[in-house]
Design an enzyme around this catalytic site. Structure first.
Site, PDB file in Angstrom:
ATOM      1  N   GLU A  54      40.983  40.374  45.993  1.00  0.00           N
ATOM      2  CA  GLU A  54      41.870  41.522  46.223  1.00  0.00           C
ATOM      3  C   GLU A  54      41.123  42.600  47.003  1.00  0.00           C
ATOM      4  OE1 GLU A  54      41.364  39.889  43.466  1.00  0.00           O
ATOM      5  OE2 GLU A  54      43.240  39.553  42.394  1.00  0.00           O
ATOM      6  N   CYS A  91      41.894  41.473  38.213  1.00  0.00           N
ATOM      7  CA  CYS A  91      41.097  42.142  37.185  1.00  0.00           C
ATOM      8  C   CYS A  91      41.486  43.626  37.124  1.00  0.00           C
ATOM      9  CB  CYS A  91      39.600  41.990  37.481  1.00  0.00           C
ATOM     10  SG  CYS A  91      38.990  43.083  38.793  1.00  0.00           S
TER      11      CYS A  91
END
Ligand code: THU
Length: 136
Positions: A54, A91
């Site tokens: 990401e 996360c």
């Protein structure tokens, strides 16, 4: 989920530098300008110095787009193998990074390489995200 976004995330996943975990992650994000940016995880011998897919995708977006629609995330695809039957989700730190450029209703598709998975909104993944300023 949009097929092109899934294909882009699947393709970049294979480029992961995952020599320590052996866990490949690919991310593709679409901006309000209609551009797709991709990224994979990049691990390091000093484990905490590695970063997530990401983060790579957001770095590519910022480096190649002017502020405005080009930096507004409207859809995200995360592709990685499911763990214990659960799709791999971003996360905590990456949820906050996505929130910097997305909105609570931004869909985050979390799929395995075979195309099985689930979709959550960014607001579901990170309710009450930290903000210093209003939406850009
Ligand atoms: N990882 C990502 O790149 N994105 C996620 O959404 C979850 C975890 C990476 C970090 C590390 O390289 C590997 O997966 C194992 O934790």
């Amino acid at each position: 989920m949009d097929r092109a976004l899934f294909e882009a995330a699947s393709a970049v996943r294979l480029r992961a530098h995952d020599r320590y975990s052996g866990f490949k992650v690919g991310v593709a994000l679409r901006t309000a300008a209609g551009v797709v940016h991709t990224g994979c995880n990049v691990e390091n011998a000093s484990f905490p110095e590695g970063w997530c897919a990401e983060t790579s995708a957001i770095g590519h977006m910022v480096a190649s787009s002017d502020p405005g629609d080009g930096r507004r995330i409207v859809e995200v695809a995360v592709v990685a193998t499911a763990i214990g039957g659960r799709p791999t989700t971003p996360c905590g730190g990456c949820r906050q990074r996505l929130a910097e450029f997305g909105s609570p209703d931004t869909p985050v598709h979390c799929y395995d390489p075979e195309g099985r998975g689930a979709t959550w909104s960014l607001g579901e993944l990170l309710p009450q995200s930290f903000e210093l300023k209003g939406r850009r």
